[in-house]
Each structure stands twice: as structure tokens, then as C-alpha cells.
Design a protein around this motif. Structure first.
Motif, PDB file in Angstrom:
ATOM      1  N   CYS A  84      44.313  38.975  30.654  1.00 27.51           N
ATOM      2  CA  CYS A  84      43.591  40.029  31.353  1.00 27.51           C
ATOM      3  C   CYS A  84      44.322  41.361  31.201  1.00 27.51           C
ATOM      4  O   CYS A  84      43.713  42.385  30.892  1.00 27.51           O
ATOM      5  N   ARG A 107      42.244  50.136  37.569  1.00 31.80           N
ATOM      6  CA  ARG A 107      41.260  49.240  38.203  1.00 31.80           C
ATOM      7  C   ARG A 107      41.234  47.895  37.485  1.00 31.80           C
ATOM      8  O   ARG A 107      41.149  46.848  38.121  1.00 31.80           O
ATOM      9  N   SER A 108      41.305  47.947  36.172  1.00 31.64           N
ATOM     10  CA  SER A 108      41.330  46.702  35.390  1.00 31.64           C
ATOM     11  C   SER A 108      42.596  45.906  35.696  1.00 31.64           C
ATOM     12  O   SER A 108      42.547  44.692  35.891  1.00 31.64           O
ATOM     13  N   SER A 117      44.344  46.085  38.400  1.00 33.35           N
ATOM     14  CA  SER A 117      44.216  45.606  39.789  1.00 33.35           C
ATOM     15  C   SER A 117      43.371  44.350  39.852  1.00 33.35           C
ATOM     16  O   SER A 117      43.679  43.418  40.599  1.00 33.35           O
ATOM     17  N   LYS A 118      42.306  44.317  39.074  1.00 33.04           N
ATOM     18  CA  LYS A 118      41.459  43.126  39.033  1.00 33.04           C
ATOM     19  C   LYS A 118      42.263  41.921  38.549  1.00 33.04           C
ATOM     20  O   LYS A 118      42.156  40.828  39.111  1.00 33.04           O
ATOM     21  N   CYS A 129      44.649  40.931  41.420  1.00 31.67           N
ATOM     22  CA  CYS A 129      43.944  40.297  42.537  1.00 31.67           C
ATOM     23  C   CYS A 129      43.463  38.887  42.182  1.00 31.67           C
ATOM     24  O   CYS A 129      43.480  37.999  43.026  1.00 31.67           O
ATOM     25  N   THR A 130      43.066  38.685  40.940  1.00 29.18           N
ATOM     26  CA  THR A 130      42.658  37.347  40.508  1.00 29.18           C
ATOM     27  C   THR A 130      43.850  36.401  40.544  1.00 29.18           C
ATOM     28  O   THR A 130      43.754  35.277  41.029  1.00 29.18           O
TER      29      THR A 130
END
Length: 177
Positions: free
Chosen positions: A103, A130-131, A133-134, A137-138
Motif C-alpha cells: 500500500c 491521505r493514501s 493514512s489509509k 489505518c488499515t
């Protein structure tokens, strides 16, 4: 909340030289222990090939053994001999980290591989973060769902600290992230 003791034995072969070994010992509220290795010895055997924008590959290998025990219920656990025999492979933890690294690489390559982009704007940087962070968070979401509420609070502090790093360059870049 449990007080875990943990030893880790790392064997990093990312440079093709398997001589690098590291042994760590510590006690505390170790979140990985609670989520994946409570009272057991697990290992991850990771090998990930990363490809850059120009098709160059870099394979990194890493093997880590982790043994955790609950020091609050087993007063002798911190005196156990460190032995990797009998450890079981945690493909679940391996896959979680593979997904995270993939990711992060995909997010980075979106901008690094675009020859039309000479300079990254604040909006581009915000999109990149943002990417990232995603991805973060995943990764933490899976761990978060496996631990106690007190460990969730400590994990939330880790997440907040990780996400706060994205705004560390605001002054230098003139961005508001």
C-alpha cells in the motif's frame, strides 16, 4: 491489562548476508503480543520484492521470531530460555505487513513515477498523505480489533503520533496538512 515480556530474534538477510542477527528483550504492554502471540512463539518470514518506477527491483528478506508471555500471570516467564524451536509461522501477521508495504509503495509510486510532475503541490502532498493514512489505518485497524480496550487506547496514541508526522513539513513547504 496484561504486562507482557517479549523476546525477539531478528535475522535480516536483505543485503544477502545472513550474518546480521539481533536479539531484543523487554517487558511492557506489547501490543503485538496481545494481538498475535499471547504465550506462544511465532515467527514471520518475510520476503518482499519492491519495484521502482523504472522497473528496478529490490528484494528485502527479514525473519523475526517473537515469544511473548504474560508476566502478570506467570512470574517465571521472563526467565525462560530463548529458543526458536517450536515457533509457529504467523502468515496472518506476514500478510498484514505485506499489505501495508505494498500500500505504501503504491501510494509513493503514484507521484514518483509520474514524469509529468516536476514539483509536488500541497494538494498532491495532501493526497499522498491521505493514501499513507489509509495504509496506516488499515494496518492498525486489524491489530486494534484484537486487543483490549486499554491496549486500544495505547494503540490510538501510536496512530495519532504516526499521523501527526504528516504535518511536520508544513512550515517548510507552506502547506496546511
Amino acid at each position: 491489562s496484561s504486562q507482557y515480556c517479549q523476546w525477539q530474534y531478528n535475522n535480516d538477510d536483505s543485503d544477502g548476508d545472513s550474518d546480521y542477527q539481533q536479539y531484543d528483550w523487554g517487558c511492557g504492554n506489547t501490543i503485538i503480543c496481545e494481538a498475535y502471540a499471547d504465550g506462544q512463539c511465532i515467527y514471520t518470514d518475510a520476503s518482499k520484492t519492491l519495484t521502482d518506477c523504472w522497473g528496478q527491483t529490490d528484494t528485502q528478506s527479514f525473519k523475526q521470531y517473537t515469544k511473548c508471555c504474560d508476566a502478570s500471570s506467570d512470574s517465571n516467564c521472563n526467565y525462560e530460555d530463548a529458543s526458536i524451536s517450536g515457533c509457529t509461522r504467523s502468515t496472518e501477521l506476514e500478510n498484514l505487513f505485506y499489505d501495508f508495504v505494498t500500500c505504501q509503495q503504491d501510494a509513493s509510486n503514484k507521484y514518483e513515477c509520474d514524469d509529468a510532475v516536476d514539483e509536488i503541490s500541497c494538494n498532491d502532498l495532501l493526497d499522498l498523505y491521505r493514501s499513507y493514512s489509509k495504509c496506516t489505518c488499515t494496518l492498525y485497524g486489524d491489530i486494534y480489533s484484537r486487543v483490549s480496550s486499554s491496549s486500544q487506547s495505547a494503540l490510538q496514541d501510536e496512530i495519532d503520533a504516526q499521523l501527526a508526522t504528516y504535518s511536520q513539513w508544513n512550515d517548510a513547504l507552506g502547506c496546511d496538512i
